[in-house]
Design a protein around this motif. Structure first.
Motif, mmCIF file in Angstrom:
data_model
loop_
_atom_site.group_PDB
_atom_site.id
_atom_site.type_symbol
_atom_site.label_atom_id
_atom_site.label_comp_id
_atom_site.label_asym_id
_atom_site.label_seq_id
_atom_site.Cartn_x
_atom_site.Cartn_y
_atom_site.Cartn_z
ATOM 1 N N TRP A 143 0.905 -1.002 0.051
ATOM 2 C CA TRP A 143 0.149 -0.011 -0.017
ATOM 3 C C TRP A 143 0.991 1.077 -0.064
ATOM 4 O O TRP A 143 1.914 1.214 0.878
ATOM 5 N N GLU A 144 0.654 2.277 -1.092
ATOM 6 C CA GLU A 144 1.593 3.360 -1.036
ATOM 7 C C GLU A 144 1.000 4.646 -0.425
ATOM 8 O O GLU A 144 -0.292 4.801 -0.730
ATOM 9 N N GLU A 145 1.545 5.238 0.232
ATOM 10 C CA GLU A 145 1.200 6.840 0.676
ATOM 11 C C GLU A 145 2.267 7.521 0.250
ATOM 12 O O GLU A 145 3.344 7.174 -0.162
ATOM 13 N N HIS A 146 2.220 8.745 0.483
ATOM 14 C CA HIS A 146 2.993 9.948 -0.101
ATOM 15 C C HIS A 146 4.411 9.698 0.765
ATOM 16 O O HIS A 146 5.508 9.737 0.248
ATOM 17 N N ALA A 147 4.187 9.637 2.221
ATOM 18 C CA ALA A 147 5.436 9.602 3.078
ATOM 19 C C ALA A 147 5.865 8.351 3.346
ATOM 20 O O ALA A 147 6.956 8.159 3.823
ATOM 21 N N ALA A 148 5.268 7.179 2.712
ATOM 22 C CA ALA A 148 5.550 5.977 3.457
ATOM 23 C C ALA A 148 4.656 4.785 2.337
ATOM 24 O O ALA A 148 3.996 5.172 1.758
ATOM 25 N N SER A 149 5.940 3.569 2.544
ATOM 26 C CA SER A 149 5.368 2.414 1.922
ATOM 27 C C SER A 149 4.959 1.438 2.942
ATOM 28 O O SER A 149 5.593 1.411 3.809
ATOM 29 N N PHE A 150 3.746 0.735 2.733
ATOM 30 C CA PHE A 150 3.486 -0.053 3.691
ATOM 31 C C PHE A 150 3.190 -1.681 2.989
ATOM 32 O O PHE A 150 2.825 -1.877 1.927
ATOM 33 N N LEU A 151 3.618 -2.521 3.708
ATOM 34 C CA LEU A 151 3.640 -3.964 3.419
ATOM 35 C C LEU A 151 2.840 -4.780 4.510
ATOM 36 O O LEU A 151 3.191 -4.600 5.715
ATOM 37 N N VAL A 152 1.882 -5.329 4.000
ATOM 38 C CA VAL A 152 0.989 -6.261 4.941
ATOM 39 C C VAL A 152 1.410 -7.730 4.557
ATOM 40 O O VAL A 152 1.518 -8.004 3.367
ATOM 41 N N LEU A 153 1.853 -8.348 5.578
ATOM 42 C CA LEU A 153 2.573 -9.759 5.408
ATOM 43 C C LEU A 153 1.738 -10.830 6.267
ATOM 44 O O LEU A 153 1.527 -10.720 7.290
ATOM 45 N N ASP A 154 1.328 -11.597 5.849
ATOM 46 C CA ASP A 154 0.751 -12.786 6.392
ATOM 47 C C ASP A 154 1.952 -13.636 6.922
ATOM 48 O O ASP A 154 2.507 -14.382 6.002
ATOM 49 N N ASP A 155 2.142 -13.663 8.233
ATOM 50 C CA ASP A 155 3.333 -14.532 8.579
ATOM 51 C C ASP A 155 3.122 -15.368 9.444
ATOM 52 O O ASP A 155 3.887 -16.053 10.343
ATOM 53 N N VAL A 156 1.834 -15.893 9.431
ATOM 54 C CA VAL A 156 1.411 -17.003 10.210
ATOM 55 C C VAL A 156 1.270 -18.360 9.352
ATOM 56 O O VAL A 156 0.664 -18.425 8.404
ATOM 57 N N ILE A 157 2.235 -19.326 9.601
ATOM 58 C CA ILE A 157 2.352 -20.611 8.668
ATOM 59 C C ILE A 157 1.554 -21.428 9.298
ATOM 60 O O ILE A 157 1.852 -22.048 10.608
ATOM 61 N N TYR A 158 0.532 -22.195 8.767
ATOM 62 C CA TYR A 158 -0.343 -22.970 9.247
ATOM 63 C C TYR A 158 -0.089 -24.318 9.346
ATOM 64 O O TYR A 158 0.542 -24.953 8.250
ATOM 65 N N LEU A 159 0.265 -25.187 10.577
ATOM 66 C CA LEU A 159 0.768 -26.394 10.625
ATOM 67 C C LEU A 159 -0.386 -27.467 11.212
ATOM 68 O O LEU A 159 -0.497 -27.743 12.321
ATOM 69 N N PRO A 160 -1.211 -27.814 10.345
ATOM 70 C CA PRO A 160 -2.220 -28.831 10.599
ATOM 71 C C PRO A 160 -1.718 -29.981 11.548
ATOM 72 O O PRO A 160 -0.918 -30.499 11.046
ATOM 73 N N GLY A 161 -2.397 -30.281 12.573
ATOM 74 C CA GLY A 161 -2.052 -31.500 13.430
ATOM 75 C C GLY A 161 -1.042 -30.917 14.557
ATOM 76 O O GLY A 161 -0.559 -32.070 15.157
ATOM 77 N N SER A 162 -0.272 -29.958 14.353
ATOM 78 C CA SER A 162 0.893 -29.589 15.527
ATOM 79 C C SER A 162 0.504 -28.851 16.607
ATOM 80 O O SER A 162 -0.857 -28.284 16.409
ATOM 81 N N LYS A 163 0.968 -28.805 17.556
ATOM 82 C CA LYS A 163 0.706 -27.934 18.769
ATOM 83 C C LYS A 163 2.088 -27.137 18.826
ATOM 84 O O LYS A 163 3.181 -27.475 19.241
ATOM 85 N N PRO A 164 1.880 -25.888 18.979
ATOM 86 C CA PRO A 164 0.965 -25.178 18.300
ATOM 87 C C PRO A 164 0.666 -25.364 16.823
ATOM 88 O O PRO A 164 1.606 -25.876 16.160
ATOM 89 N N ALA A 165 -0.463 -25.006 16.069
ATOM 90 C CA ALA A 165 -0.857 -25.628 14.803
ATOM 91 C C ALA A 165 -0.460 -24.270 13.846
ATOM 92 O O ALA A 165 -0.855 -24.218 12.918
ATOM 93 N N TYR A 166 0.560 -23.398 14.252
ATOM 94 C CA TYR A 166 1.306 -22.436 13.652
ATOM 95 C C TYR A 166 2.658 -22.172 14.118
ATOM 96 O O TYR A 166 3.041 -22.260 15.009
ATOM 97 N N ILE A 167 3.422 -21.523 13.079
ATOM 98 C CA ILE A 167 4.556 -20.811 13.542
ATOM 99 C C ILE A 167 4.620 -19.551 12.399
ATOM 100 O O ILE A 167 4.195 -19.397 11.561
ATOM 101 N N GLY A 168 5.578 -18.588 13.092
ATOM 102 C CA GLY A 168 5.748 -17.320 12.237
ATOM 103 C C GLY A 168 6.597 -17.882 11.041
ATOM 104 O O GLY A 168 7.852 -18.404 11.409
ATOM 105 N N GLY A 169 6.583 -16.988 10.068
ATOM 106 C CA GLY A 169 7.579 -17.221 8.988
ATOM 107 C C GLY A 169 6.853 -16.704 7.656
ATOM 108 O O GLY A 169 5.731 -16.252 7.750
ATOM 109 N N LEU A 170 7.654 -16.640 6.485
ATOM 110 C CA LEU A 170 7.204 -16.256 5.352
ATOM 111 C C LEU A 170 7.353 -17.217 4.354
ATOM 112 O O LEU A 170 8.110 -18.299 4.568
ATOM 113 N N ARG A 171 6.678 -17.354 3.235
ATOM 114 C CA ARG A 171 6.444 -18.306 2.421
ATOM 115 C C ARG A 171 7.423 -17.973 1.078
ATOM 116 O O ARG A 171 7.612 -16.733 0.736
#
Length: 183
Positions: A93-121
Motif C-alpha cells: 500500500w503506497e502513501e506519499h510519505a511511506a510504503s506499507f507492506l502487509v504480510l501474512d506471517d502465520v504458517i499454518y501447521l495442521p495437526g501440530s501444537k501449536p498449529a502455526y509458526i511465524g514465517g514467510l513463504r
C-alpha cells in the motif's frame, strides 16, 4: 492489534468502547489491524469490518493465528475465509510519505501444537524481492505482520530464524523501516 472478539456481544463492546469514541474525532488517514481480527469465529470478520467502517478511514487487515480456517487441509487454504472478508493477505500500500507492506506471517501447521509458526513463504519472498527492488529507499517502509519477528520463546522457535534473516537482509538498503506486529 488483536481486537479478537469471540461473539457478537464482544463485537458490540469493540464498537462501543473502541471505535465509537473515535468516530469523527480523529485525524488518521490510514488504519491497520494487526491480526486476530476475531477469536476463531470467522463469521465475525464481516461484523468487525462493518464496525471499522464507522471510522471512515482506509483500513488494512493483517491475518492472525485466530483468523485461520482450522479445518483447512494445509497452509495454502488456511485463509480462504479471511481473504473473502478482507482481500489479499500479502500486499503493498503506497502513501506519499511511506510504503506499507502487509504480510501474512502465520504458517499454518495442521495437526501440530501449536498449529502455526511465524514465517514467510517462497511466494512472499518473490513478492518482496520484486516490490523492494523498485521501492523508494528514502521513504519510510512500514511492515505489518501478526507474529513478532523476534524469537519470543527460549523453548521453541516462534518465528523461523532463516526467514527472519532473509527478510532483514532484504531490508538493509532502506533508511527507515518500522516493523509492526501484535500477537
Amino acid at each position: 492489534g488483536d481486537p479478537q472478539p469471540k461473539s457478537m456481544r464482544d463485537v458490540d463492546y469493540y464498537r462501543r468502547d473502541i471505535v465509537q469514541p473515535l468516530a469523527g474525532r480523529h485525524d488518521a488517514v490510514l488504519g491497520i489491524s494487526l491480526g486476530d481480527i476475531v477469536h476463531d469465529d470467522l463469521s465475525l470478520h464481516a461484523e468487525v469490518k462493518k464496525v471499522d467502517k464507522a471510522l471512515d478511514t482506509p483500513w488494512l487487515y493483517v491475518a492472525g493465528n485466530h483468523d485461520i480456517d482450522f479445518d483447512a487441509p494445509d497452509d495454502a487454504q488456511s485463509l480462504e475465509t479471511f481473504r473473502g472478508a478482507f482481500g489479499p493477505d500479502t500486499f503493498a500500500w503506497e502513501e506519499h510519505a511511506a510504503s506499507f507492506l502487509v504480510l501474512d506471517d502465520v504458517i499454518y501447521l495442521p495437526g501440530s501444537k501449536p498449529a502455526y509458526i511465524g514465517g514467510l513463504r517462497e511466494a512472499q519472498f518473490r513478492f518482496l524481492q520484486s516490490y523492494l527492488e523498485s521501492a523508494d529507499k528514502s521513504k519510510l517502509l512500514v511492515i505489518s505482520a501478526h507474529i513478532p519477528f523476534f524469537q519470543a520463546s527460549a523453548s521453541r522457535e516462534t518465528f523461523r530464524a532463516a526467514d527472519r534473516k532473509r527478510l532483514f537482509e532484504m531490508l538493509k538498503p532502506f533508511r527507515d523501516v518500522l516493523l509492526l506486529s501484535a500477537h
